[in-house]
Structures are given as structure tokens and as C-alpha cells.
Design an enzyme around this catalytic site. Sequence first.
Site, PDB file in Angstrom:
ATOM      1  N   GLY A 156       0.831  -1.207   0.000  1.00  0.00           N
ATOM      2  CA  GLY A 156       0.000   0.000   0.000  1.00  0.00           C
ATOM      3  C   GLY A 156       0.854   1.240   0.000  1.00  0.00           C
ATOM      4  O   GLY A 156       2.019   1.192  -0.377  1.00  0.00           O
ATOM      5  N   ASN A 157       0.276   2.355   0.379  1.00  0.00           N
ATOM      6  CA  ASN A 157       1.061   3.590   0.456  1.00  0.00           C
ATOM      7  C   ASN A 157       0.531   4.460   1.586  1.00  0.00           C
ATOM      8  O   ASN A 157      -0.426   4.100   2.262  1.00  0.00           O
ATOM      9  CB  ASN A 157       1.045   4.320  -0.895  1.00  0.00           C
ATOM     10  CG  ASN A 157      -0.363   4.694  -1.313  1.00  0.00           C
ATOM     11  OD1 ASN A 157      -1.016   5.509  -0.666  1.00  0.00           O
ATOM     12  ND2 ASN A 157      -0.842   4.084  -2.387  1.00  0.00           N
TER      13      ASN A 157
END
Length: 416
Positions: free
Chosen positions: A218-219
Site C-alpha cells: 500500500g502507500n
Amino acid sequence: MADRPLIPRPPWRGRRVVLGVTGGVAAYKAVQLARDLTRLGALVDTVATRSAASFVAPLSFEGVTGRSVYSELLSGEGSALHIRLGNQADLVLVAPATADLVARAAQGRADDLLTTTLLVTRAPILLAPAMNDRMFSHPQTRRNLEHCREVLGYHVAGPGVGPLAIGEGEGPGRMLEPEALVDHAGRLLGRDPTFEGRRVLVTAGPTREPVDPVRYVGNRSSGRMGFALAREAWLRGAEVFLVTGPSELPDPVGVHTVRVHTAREMLEEVESLIPEADLTAFAAAVADFRPREIRPGKTKRSARGEKLEIELVENPDIALETVAMRRKGSVTIGFALETEELRERAAGKLEAKAFDLIVANDPGVEGAGFEVATNQVLILDRDGGEERIPLQEKGEVARLIMDRAGARLAVRGEGG
Ligand code: CTP
């Protein structure tokens, strides 16, 4: 709330709100409502019924609004007080609105300062019902509220479901929280013909691409910028759809919020909504890659040895894949997060993804980018225009972006 600093800003700034407070337990929350509206720049005149004063002292309202509190219809203020208050108001908000007030409003009674003000004003009227759930579900109360809405054109916000006054259990009847009422009030104060009746679609947040049942790629996106855009469009009167990846932020008031995890799930939602959207903002930080396979069980350290390899494959580009599905004449806003060559790369994405506007920012700049409440951006448009928005709160940035997008929408709306 850190995400919503209360500073004077449209649509509340400089607007006159008559806050009607009636005698219900929820009257204590009306003090915070009065305070929040005042901090947003509204001029709040409180009209408290006699029974309201049994729950909260009028002085509390005076203390947070810095303005007088009125109760008596016939007072030393002059007998035409209701005329003055009603005429000057940009909004009359009754919070809490008890079953009794709703009944009297539905009948058009004029037996106190608040009901007479309701009869005088031509400003929008917003009722925030608050009462015991049995009183709320009584057919007569239902009819009264329906009459207020359907025949008199009053707006009704809530009630919500949740714990009622002590010992009364749970049920529909609870007054909406002040933060929500502030937004409902804002939507009535902020009506913008360019946005009313329009559909707005916003993507927000990160996406999470599962590796196994417990891990993901993810981020750091928090979703703040997209949530702020969705809220802003709703305050202007649009019907708003927010498709967001995992974010800790609560659903914006009034916005249809769809929560997804992966880029492919986000794409599916966008595909179903974009054909009807007049304005779309792609604010999501979509993970460009996902693991080729999702491992069925938790990846054990012992089983992998010293090295773990995860093969990543490309995710769909949501903005790009849906270009042909956009509604004719709609306006599209893109975002670009760049650590180098900000202007050039953003201009490239504007072109490649057929955006009307692109909002570029560099997460390396202090106070901008991920996990912060502020942003500093560069807006480019497809006519070669360019504007630098200095560092400010994301809600403010959202407002300025919607101003620019609205100007384009207004022109298109006229057949452009
Ligand atoms: N975007 C999207 N779907 C993706 C990737 C990006 O819809 N899979 C959208 C973003 O929401 C944003 C714009 O495209 O509005 C640009 O996103 P960004 O991540 O800056 O650019 P990328 O196209 O992914 O290019 P790169 O990662 O190489 O900078």
C-alpha cells in the site's frame, strides 16, 4: 478536529444564522454548535424557548457567540424582534427541535419568538429533531415532520440512531452531532447553482493490494485531500459519490461513501459511477502494482528462508481506463504526486489522461503531501493556465480547486 480547523471561511463566513434552541436534553450540544458556527465566521443569534432555559443557561450561548440571546416575543427589544430576526437571517436552524416544536411549526403557530420567526423568515429553515424514540415514531410526530418537509419546504437533518438520554435506551431520536449539523447548515448557506443537481465523483485514499490474509502492499495516503473535495462539492449542493480505499477518516456528511480495498475494486466502482458524473476528481493514490498471487495462508518466516520474493504485476490505471466512459461535457480533475520535475510531469499526465485540471504536489515539501492536514499545490489546466496555491489547510485547497472546476463546469453547462 485536526482535519477541520474552525477558521472563518465560506459558506459560513459573514452569514446570519438564527439558532433556535428548544427544551430537550440535546440543548447542551447546541452550545457547541453555536460555538463552531461562530468560529467559522457566522453571526449567530440564539432564540431560546422558555423550556430551553431549563436545560442550558442563555448565558452559555452569549458566551460562545458574543451576541445576545433572545427568548421573549414581547420584550424590551421591541415587539418586532421576530420580524427583524426573520428578515435578516440567511438560515434558521432549530437544534434541538423537540416534538413540541415540530408540532407547533407544522401548525404554523405563533405563540413564541421562535415560531413567529419561522413564520416571518424566507431563509431556508433546518430542523434537527431530537426526542425520545417512541415520541419520534409516533404517527403524529411523523406526520408533522413530513408536513414541515413536504408542504412547508423545511429541511430536516436527522435524527440519528444512538444512545438517547440516560435510561431511555437507543433508537432513532438522537440529535445529529454538532459537526454534522455545521455541514448541513453549510450546504444550505453554500448553495451554488453550478453544483446543485450535479453529480460529483471523487476517488480517495490509498489502495491495499493483499499479499496474504494479513499483509498488503500500500502507500501512505490518508485520503484527506479526496475527502475534503467530496465535502466541498456536497456543501455546494452536489450529489456526491466518494470511492475510497482504506482511510481512517469518517464518511463525509451527506456523501455516498463506498469503501474498497484494491485498485481493481476501485475501478469497478468508478466504472459504474463515472458515466453519470458531471465532475470527477481522481484524488486516490492508487497502488500501481499488486502481488501476482494472494497467498492463501499467512506467509511464515520459517517456510521462506532468508529471502521472500513477491512478484508484482501492473494494476489498472483507473483514470486512463475510464476516459471513454466519461459523460459528455463533464469536467475531470487529476492529481500528480511528483518528487522531481513537478510541472513537466504533471503537464504530461494532464495530457496523457485527458484531465481538464491537474493538481500537482511534491510530498517532499514540508507541510505538503501525505499524512498532513495541509497542502501546497500547483494547478495546471488544459488551456495552459497555471496557478500556485500556497501552503494551507486541505479543506481550503479543496475549496480553491472546486472554484476552478466549477468555473469550467459552468461554461460546459451552457453547452460548451
Ligand atoms: N491514477 C489512477 N489509477 C492508477 C494510478 C493513478 O486513477 N492506477 C490517477 C491518480 O488518482 C491521479 C493520476 O492518475 O489522479 C496520476 O497519478 P500518479 O500516481 O501521480 O501517476 P501515475 O500515472 O501512477 O504515474 P507515476 O506513478 O509513474 O508517477
